[in-house]
Design a protein around this motif. Structure first.
Motif, PDB file in Angstrom:
ATOM      1  N   LYS A 193       0.805  -1.230   0.000  1.00 41.95           N
ATOM      2  CA  LYS A 193       0.000   0.000   0.000  1.00 41.95           C
ATOM      3  C   LYS A 193       0.838   1.279   0.000  1.00 41.95           C
ATOM      4  O   LYS A 193       0.504   2.216  -0.723  1.00 41.95           O
ATOM      5  CB  LYS A 193      -0.956  -0.008   1.186  1.00 41.95           C
ATOM      6  CG  LYS A 193      -2.283  -0.669   0.858  1.00 41.95           C
ATOM      7  CD  LYS A 193      -3.250  -0.500   2.021  1.00 41.95           C
ATOM      8  CE  LYS A 193      -4.329  -1.550   1.980  1.00 41.95           C
ATOM      9  NZ  LYS A 193      -4.852  -1.820   3.333  1.00 41.95           N
ATOM     10  N   PRO A 194       1.914   1.354   0.801  1.00 44.29           N
ATOM     11  CA  PRO A 194       2.681   2.607   0.772  1.00 44.29           C
ATOM     12  C   PRO A 194       3.217   2.917  -0.630  1.00 44.29           C
ATOM     13  O   PRO A 194       3.180   4.066  -1.084  1.00 44.29           O
ATOM     14  CB  PRO A 194       3.832   2.353   1.747  1.00 44.29           C
ATOM     15  CG  PRO A 194       3.337   1.293   2.658  1.00 44.29           C
ATOM     16  CD  PRO A 194       2.441   0.430   1.821  1.00 44.29           C
ATOM     17  N   ALA A 197       0.387   4.058  -2.886  1.00 44.78           N
ATOM     18  CA  ALA A 197       0.038   5.449  -2.589  1.00 44.78           C
ATOM     19  C   ALA A 197       1.076   6.397  -3.203  1.00 44.78           C
ATOM     20  O   ALA A 197       0.724   7.435  -3.775  1.00 44.78           O
ATOM     21  CB  ALA A 197      -0.041   5.660  -1.080  1.00 44.78           C
ATOM     22  N   ALA A 262      -3.215  10.665  -0.274  1.00 39.35           N
ATOM     23  CA  ALA A 262      -2.415   9.448  -0.436  1.00 39.35           C
ATOM     24  C   ALA A 262      -1.495   9.225   0.754  1.00 39.35           C
ATOM     25  O   ALA A 262      -1.190   8.087   1.121  1.00 39.35           O
ATOM     26  CB  ALA A 262      -1.592   9.537  -1.726  1.00 39.35           C
ATOM     27  N   GLN A 263      -1.087  10.316   1.372  1.00 37.94           N
ATOM     28  CA  GLN A 263      -0.137  10.223   2.477  1.00 37.94           C
ATOM     29  C   GLN A 263      -0.655   9.339   3.616  1.00 37.94           C
ATOM     30  O   GLN A 263       0.111   8.680   4.296  1.00 37.94           O
ATOM     31  CB  GLN A 263       0.136  11.631   2.989  1.00 37.94           C
ATOM     32  CG  GLN A 263       1.142  11.694   4.106  1.00 37.94           C
ATOM     33  CD  GLN A 263       1.375  13.107   4.567  1.00 37.94           C
ATOM     34  OE1 GLN A 263       2.401  13.665   4.327  1.00 37.94           O
ATOM     35  NE2 GLN A 263       0.385  13.685   5.215  1.00 37.94           N
ATOM     36  N   LYS A 264      -1.982   9.320   3.761  1.00 41.03           N
ATOM     37  CA  LYS A 264      -2.570   8.506   4.834  1.00 41.03           C
ATOM     38  C   LYS A 264      -2.200   7.040   4.692  1.00 41.03           C
ATOM     39  O   LYS A 264      -2.183   6.297   5.658  1.00 41.03           O
ATOM     40  CB  LYS A 264      -4.098   8.622   4.785  1.00 41.03           C
ATOM     41  CG  LYS A 264      -4.605   9.894   5.366  1.00 41.03           C
ATOM     42  CD  LYS A 264      -6.134   9.810   5.478  1.00 41.03           C
ATOM     43  CE  LYS A 264      -6.737  11.188   5.538  1.00 41.03           C
ATOM     44  NZ  LYS A 264      -8.044  11.236   4.919  1.00 41.03           N
ATOM     45  N   TYR A 265      -1.970   6.626   3.433  1.00 40.74           N
ATOM     46  CA  TYR A 265      -1.659   5.221   3.209  1.00 40.74           C
ATOM     47  C   TYR A 265      -0.171   4.927   3.284  1.00 40.74           C
ATOM     48  O   TYR A 265       0.248   3.784   3.229  1.00 40.74           O
ATOM     49  CB  TYR A 265      -2.230   4.768   1.859  1.00 40.74           C
ATOM     50  CG  TYR A 265      -3.722   4.880   1.852  1.00 40.74           C
ATOM     51  CD1 TYR A 265      -4.505   3.853   2.348  1.00 40.74           C
ATOM     52  CD2 TYR A 265      -4.349   6.045   1.417  1.00 40.74           C
ATOM     53  CE1 TYR A 265      -5.879   3.963   2.388  1.00 40.74           C
ATOM     54  CE2 TYR A 265      -5.721   6.170   1.453  1.00 40.74           C
ATOM     55  CZ  TYR A 265      -6.475   5.124   1.935  1.00 40.74           C
ATOM     56  OH  TYR A 265      -7.841   5.234   1.986  1.00 40.74           O
TER      57      TYR A 265
ATOM     58  N   GLN B 216       8.465   2.264   5.728  1.00 31.48           N
ATOM     59  CA  GLN B 216       7.285   1.571   6.253  1.00 31.48           C
ATOM     60  C   GLN B 216       7.375   0.076   6.075  1.00 31.48           C
ATOM     61  O   GLN B 216       6.695  -0.675   6.768  1.00 31.48           O
ATOM     62  CB  GLN B 216       6.002   2.074   5.578  1.00 31.48           C
ATOM     63  CG  GLN B 216       5.737   3.540   5.752  1.00 31.48           C
ATOM     64  CD  GLN B 216       5.921   3.990   7.169  1.00 31.48           C
ATOM     65  OE1 GLN B 216       5.481   3.331   8.093  1.00 31.48           O
ATOM     66  NE2 GLN B 216       6.601   5.101   7.358  1.00 31.48           N
TER      67      GLN B 216
END
Lengths: 276, 328
Positions: A193-194, A197, A262-265, B216
């Protein structure tokens, strides 16, 4: 205990201080753009000010009443949205193949993919134009979109991310009877996901800011995109810098919105939840 | 530290297996044994195609085909309007003997050598700083990303003002410390550094975002293990974060090299290649050849020369990665 906390607090405050001062420096050009857009008759030769003289929203009014900016913004938004969705799909599928589906000559194919980034657009544009003319795609949204549907940038970005996903996860799914399509959809995609995003931000930005290609393909004023309309302002209103800067502000805002969304992801360690 | 090492060694081994094209080394690939029946192999090949074609078709039609066309054009004398005249390798021969070619390649390499370390170290510091829990973190990330989305036209105006020789902010600050600032973009020997500074500043947020995403995907168990072994923050950065971030670093380096060799927008907006051609870069020359001098053949030839240089630089990176990039 107390000694430890005071000792680690000092560098933390220092870092925060540096970040805030640096942040102000990063904001400065944008702030100046906003200020200039609110200054009627702004002149770039005059010293840079941080507060507008006789602030007015007149420049924005000109953009949306005298010029077709609403239409132009819609065109750009639509093209960027389609490009982003298609690129996410083409990049993720190709990246999966380059990370998880070995085949003879895969290294070479990947090298050819990367090579597509190595010729400047300024030179590709001449043959590309001729090609789209033969397909009858000039002056169509499709003509502007097709060359943006796949990029080595996105594929490479996602391949690096998929390579980081532990293979133990795939193997466990294989034992459960999952095929490649299931592994792709249920193991790989949720774990990158990151990177997805990140690609969303850059795919959108690439389309949103692209200049040369839409300029050449979309000659019809009704199909115009934002960067081209902006450069048109500079031609026609050579001194109306407040209008140009108002256009620049409008061009930055949607990008910033996409980024913040997008940053939320771009958070949390996903890989750590997968393996023990 | 010892508990980290066993983790990285299998990682290297897994990587070595990944990069070979020998299909038999992979659990995911059909084995070439009697049991690996023909039908199964065909199904595997179809799977590969389904995953690759969505990207392969547009890339072939809209990038590779024009690239080949450009190669064909490079063998001609052509002003975009009149019919093409075949001239063989004359365009290449002319470019190789032209001292301007060496100069624009030199300026481009100068740009990369200055830009890459600045933007990477700056972007890494930012990503690390903004990865920790702190108040206003998302706002700060957004602010550092602002220059990435601001157009070069605006950034160039502001940076020319900041770096103005007489009453610019930078020279003002330098003067305060008793340093006589240079003429920046008005001085032939300082025009490239001016462009490098502005570019690194603008792209910090780009590197930050990519490295943040990379951070991350680092398994947090590794940090716990390192802490148990008594590793301090510095040691954890060197032994856990940087090796685990290496796939993202590799991406940033390769992309920055490929894009750096094609640097153009900022040069066009900040100096227009001047003063006295001191900041002219390869793509600037290609642009001028195509759109100013109507010499599409020469422009295509120069593009292909640039292509070979970028390809060589990328191949060196890809081969070199085996020494320092660790995948999970």
């Amino acid at each position: 205990m107390r000694e430890v906390s005071t000792r680690s607090r000092a560098p933390r405050i220092l870092i925060a201080g540096v970040l805030v001062v640096g942040g102000l420096a990063m904001m400065f050009p944008f702030v100046w753009t906003v200020v200039t857009s609110l200054t009627p008759g702004a002149n770039l030769g005059s010293p840079i000010r941080l507060w507008p003289e006789n602030p007015s929203l007149g420049a924005y009014e000109i953009l949306f009443t005298e010029r077709p900016f609403a239409r132009v913004v819609m065109n750009s938004l639509m093209l960027a949205a389609i490009t982003t969705i298609v690129q996410l799909f083409t990049s993720a599928t190709a990246a999966y193949a380059f990370s998880r589906l070995p085949f003879r000559g895969r290294g070479i194919v990947f090298a050819v993919y990367l090579a597509t980034m190595m010729i400047p657009l300024q030179v590709l544009i001449v043959p590309l134009f001729a090609q789209l003319r033969t397909f009858g795609l000039l002056n169509t949204y499709l003509g502007a979109l097709l060359p943006t549907f796949a990029t080595a940038f996105g594929i490479f970005l996602l391949r690096q991310a998929i390579n980081q996903v532990p293979r133990e996860l795939d193997e466990a799914a294989t034992l459960d009877g999952a095929g490649h399509f299931r592994i792709f959809a249920t193991i790989i995609l949720p774990n990158i996901k990151p990177a997805l995003a990140t690609l969303t931000i850059f795919a959108f930005m690439g389309s949103w800011n692209s200049f040369l290609w839409p300029l050449i393909v979309l000659r019809d004023p009704n199909l115009q995109t934002l960067p081209i309309a902006l450069s048109g302002l500079q031609g026609q209103y050579t001194t109306a810098w407040d209008v140009v800067m108002a256009g620049s502000v409008i061009s930055v805002l949607p990008m910033l919105a996409i980024y913040l969304f997008a940053q939320k992801y771009i958070i949390q360690g996903v890989a750590s939840s997968g393996i023990k | 530290m010892t508990s980290i090492l066993p983790l990285t060694e299998p990682a290297i081994a897994a990587r070595a297996a990944t990069d070979s094209d020998d299909t038999s080394a992979h659990p995911g690939a059909p084995r070439r044994t009697a049991r690996g029946s023909r039908a199964r192999r065909v199904r595997y090949a179809l799977t590969v195609l389904v995953f690759l074609l969505p990207s392969a078709i547009p890339l072939t039609l809209f990038v590779l085909t024009p690239m080949v066309s450009a190669a064909w054009i490079s063998l001609h004398d052509w002003n975009l309007l009149s019919p093409m005249t075949f001239v063989g390798l004359d365009n290449f021969a002319g470019l190789i003997t032209d001292p301007d070619t060496a100069r624009v390649f030199g300026n481009t390499v100068y740009y990369i050598v200055g830009y890459l370390p600045l933007v990477y170290i700056g972007g890494l510091a930012l990503a690390l700083a903004l990865n920790r829990a702190m108040r206003g973190r998302n706002l700060l990330r957004g602010i550092y990303f602002l220059p990435v989305v601001t157009s070069w036209i605006v950034v160039a105006i502001v940076w020319r003002w900041l770096l103005a020789p007489e009453n610019g902010v930078v020279n003002g600050v330098l003067g305060f410390f008793g340093i006589d600032g240079p003429g920046w973009w008005t001085d032939p020997s300082w025009s490239m550094p001016s462009i490098i500074l502005a570019s690194a500043w603008k792209d910090l947020g780009f590197v930050m975002v990519i490295l943040l995403a990379g951070l991350q995907s680092i398994n947090t168990d590794l940090y716990d293990a390192a802490k148990v072994d008594g590793a301090g923050p510095w040691r954890r950065l060197i032994s856990v974060t940087l090796p685990m971030l290496s796939p993202s670093t590799f991406f940033v380096v390769v992309i920055s090299l490929i894009n750096g060799f094609q640097v153009f927008d900022q040069v066009y907006a900040m100096t227009g290649g001047g003063p006295a051609g001191s900041s002219q870069v390869v793509v600037g020359e290609i642009y001028d050849l195509t759109f100013r001098y109507g010499s599409a053949g020469e422009a295509s030839a120069l593009s292909w020369m640039l292509f070979v240089v970028i390809l060589a630089a990328t191949v060196v990176q890809v081969i070199g990665q085996k020494r320092w990039v660790h995948y999970a």
